[in-house]
Design a protein around this motif. Sequence first.
Motif, short mmCIF file in Angstrom:
data_model
loop_
_atom_site.label_atom_id
_atom_site.label_comp_id
_atom_site.label_asym_id
_atom_site.label_seq_id
_atom_site.Cartn_x
_atom_site.Cartn_y
_atom_site.Cartn_z
N LEU D 76 0.82 -1.23 0.00
CA LEU D 76 0.00 0.00 0.00
C LEU D 76 0.85 1.27 0.00
O LEU D 76 0.33 2.37 0.12
CB LEU D 76 -0.92 0.02 1.24
CG LEU D 76 -1.98 -1.10 1.31
CD1 LEU D 76 -2.71 -1.05 2.65
CD2 LEU D 76 -2.97 -0.94 0.15
N VAL D 77 2.18 1.13 -0.15
CA VAL D 77 3.02 2.33 -0.03
C VAL D 77 3.86 2.55 -1.28
O VAL D 77 3.97 1.69 -2.14
CB VAL D 77 3.97 2.23 1.20
CG1 VAL D 77 3.17 2.02 2.48
CG2 VAL D 77 5.02 1.16 1.01
N THR D 78 4.41 3.75 -1.37
CA THR D 78 5.46 4.00 -2.39
C THR D 78 6.66 4.57 -1.62
O THR D 78 6.46 5.31 -0.64
CB THR D 78 5.01 5.03 -3.44
OG1 THR D 78 4.59 6.21 -2.75
CG2 THR D 78 3.87 4.50 -4.29
N ALA D 79 7.84 4.22 -2.03
CA ALA D 79 9.03 4.69 -1.30
C ALA D 79 10.00 5.33 -2.29
O ALA D 79 10.22 4.82 -3.40
CB ALA D 79 9.72 3.52 -0.60
N GLU D 80 10.55 6.45 -1.89
CA GLU D 80 11.53 7.18 -2.71
C GLU D 80 12.91 6.91 -2.10
O GLU D 80 13.14 7.22 -0.93
CB GLU D 80 11.19 8.68 -2.62
CG GLU D 80 11.74 9.55 -3.70
CD GLU D 80 11.43 11.02 -3.38
OE1 GLU D 80 10.27 11.42 -3.59
OE2 GLU D 80 12.33 11.71 -2.86
#
Lengths: 96, 96, 96, 96, 96, 96, 96, 96, 96, 96
Positions: D76-80
């Motif tokens: 459920l997440v996006t990571a940079e």
Amino acid sequence: MDFLVRIETSRVSALPAEEYRDLLAREWARGQELHAQGILRTLWRVPGYQGNVGLWSARDADELAEALQSLPIWPLVTAEVTPLATHPLMTRIGQA
Amino acid sequence: MDFLVRIETSRVSALPAEEYRDLLAREWARGQELHAQGILRTLWRVPGYQGNVGLWSARDADELAEALQSLPIWPLVTAEVTPLATHPLMTRIGQA
Amino acid sequence: MDFLVRIETSRVSALPAEEYRDLLAREWARGQELHAQGILRTLWRVPGYQGNVGLWSARDADELAEALQSLPIWPLVTAEVTPLATHPLMTRIGQA
Amino acid sequence: MDFLVRIETSRVSALPAEEYRDLLAREWARGQELHAQGILRTLWRVPGYQGNVGLWSARDADELAEALQSLPIWPLVTAEVTPLATHPLMTRIGQA
Amino acid sequence: MDFLVRIETSRVSALPAEEYRDLLAREWARGQELHAQGILRTLWRVPGYQGNVGLWSARDADELAEALQSLPIWPLVTAEVTPLATHPLMTRIGQA
Amino acid sequence: MDFLVRIETSRVSALPAEEYRDLLAREWARGQELHAQGILRTLWRVPGYQGNVGLWSARDADELAEALQSLPIWPLVTAEVTPLATHPLMTRIGQA
Amino acid sequence: MDFLVRIETSRVSALPAEEYRDLLAREWARGQELHAQGILRTLWRVPGYQGNVGLWSARDADELAEALQSLPIWPLVTAEVTPLATHPLMTRIGQA
Amino acid sequence: MDFLVRIETSRVSALPAEEYRDLLAREWARGQELHAQGILRTLWRVPGYQGNVGLWSARDADELAEALQSLPIWPLVTAEVTPLATHPLMTRIGQA
Amino acid sequence: MDFLVRIETSRVSALPAEEYRDLLAREWARGQELHAQGILRTLWRVPGYQGNVGLWSARDADELAEALQSLPIWPLVTAEVTPLATHPLMTRIGQA
Amino acid sequence: MDFLVRIETSRVSALPAEEYRDLLAREWARGQELHAQGILRTLWRVPGYQGNVGLWSARDADELAEALQSLPIWPLVTAEVTPLATHPLMTRIGQA
């Protein structure tokens, strides 16, 4: 292959008048050559936009890159290139 | 480790012609060294883009940073670096 | 022609677990077919990114569009496609 | 290798309360394991931001990708992810 | 209070070589002072990025603003500052 | 320390009417408490914007993070926090 | 007047399969009508893009707005419209 | 005071047909009231844009905020408001 | 009417030192006048930001435009202006 | 046809004072001509914005492009053009 090419020319427009006129003349001469070769198919102005939008055709990305880098304005511009694929609706209509 | 590196060079292209040619010659010489060392694995042009996209390999971020900062064009460019990890599909296919 | 393709899959990851596993299995099967045909040349994960980056080859934009739209995950993803042209440095090195 | 990782969790926060509490408990348990392994070195909240910023260490992008994908909140997440290289000032100060 | 500070220095890198070396020497001297005062805690390079990422600590925004404006490179840079708050996971682990 | 906080609430506004009214009532009650504690100093609407802009004060980022996360609307919003430092002009005018 | 129109259809692609097939059939029927009227002149796919790029012609913005809003997919899409003006190079070449 | 207001309505367009028709009828009724009060001076469609652009007049930001929040579609939209000041050219021409 | 005004001054900071000091002196003198007139109510620095954030009050957009254009730094800056409306919570608390 | 035109003039404002005054005088003279021809219908300042927003009318994109390129400031500006279509609410009110 067809490409939609949007060339931004604000650094060209800001040149001193005489340098601008000379560069534009050489640019149009090259544009006519590319048009004659069928690489530059058509070109439009976009009201208010310092640049142009055009329909280009080339065998592949190499030929397109060469053509764009052959433009006298090339060192001062950036171009956004969108590869275009046939749309099935046009195939159905017989216009692909 | 593999990295995808996108180097933007519009400030280099806008240099006076002679300065540009000299810098480009030194840049290509350095590029060949990095390629020979296996750090610069391959490089592409992107039609219309003032810059390049390349596949680089380095032990870690330090080695990559050193390699990029060793480029003669470094002071005039910005580079977007994407670390690349093995994709399980390639492992399954045996090409990781 | 080579293309750099960045496929964003956050809507796929958010599917219910079972639906996700089934879709992923079909996706990998299709991926192996495309790899065997030389269209999907290689694929990477990007740490933290819900998606992948890959090197694809196709005769032209039509073949690439068909290949991407043949992916089972296609209706739920967006893909950013960058056409790649040969870099003269690689031609000089003999690796174009 | 060190990485700065910014994980956006707004889709997690919007889960029904009970589901959220359960997921958070599993997430913190996994976080403690990663911290114990020295992969998750430290974590901060950013006031107002639905997510966190952390300092992670991993052998390479593969190990980092595995660690991030092992987080219960991952789907459920996006990571940079920003790879970090040693700064020469810190080397001079002796704190690299 | 901790702050994550990302300083962009492309206008510094583009200075004539001698002016750049002089400014860099003064900048590192100031950096060492700030590090000794515990304000600049650590600094990283980001491969390909004209600038740095650092962990700074200050009593409040005033002290941080003064420290950043005391940098010799200050007039030519922009800095993105992210205030950092303790993460409850670190409190639980006892490392807040 | 003062902070400028811009809270975006479009996911709150889209709630079913009754749920929205209940949440808003609890939100305003909490807002009054934070105002009484001097943490929420003042709040404005921005015409057309689904959210608000406010001036908040807190000892540090931890206290601000706690205050924002105590808002009943917190799980459905994102907030952009700008730390504010004294301006020397205000110090000169005697209004810092 | 010519317009370049880029229509984004990711919400259409994500519809349940049957609903998608029905909507697509009605959409193509309407597309053929607009093409027959000379309003939709040509359409392309963009590899990887959930949508299309097309060349449209209309008396004015009113006629274009009506045509776009007559598309069965209209409620689920957003379209970026660029008005196109004749380029003097094409006038010179006699192809305006 | 005059304001340029750009209202984005994609969440409204995506409503089920009947709910959409009812909401639109109430919205137009409210629009006519605001027009009669001189608050909503004029409204345009933008071809391809899910929303509208309008010229609004209000005593101040409070009156404009109230007017926008009185729109039945308000909970589902976002609006970008640009305050407009008299241009000296129009004063000179006598049309301010 | 209140306005939140964010003024970006990176082109001012990059001026030669003497020109910068002179401009800053004239700027602060003008700032004090505007503060005395109640137009510039308060000003903050934002750590790392080449500019400032301030709370301004004016009868309308015309008066604000005149005030901003009267600043000696005006030709070299850009300012982002957000009109502020009373928030009902502040009216309830009696602080509107 | 009506167009909303937003012209950004920061490169004009940064000209040396005398050059600026001369250019502005010629610009206003041209503006009055365009207004007299009904092409430039009205113009606003936007507080804090280096440029203007205006309502322009032209037969088509060609006429608008010519008008914009006839402005003395044209080589130094960029303009964002939004084609405007009649809104059915205005037709209903009888003000289209």
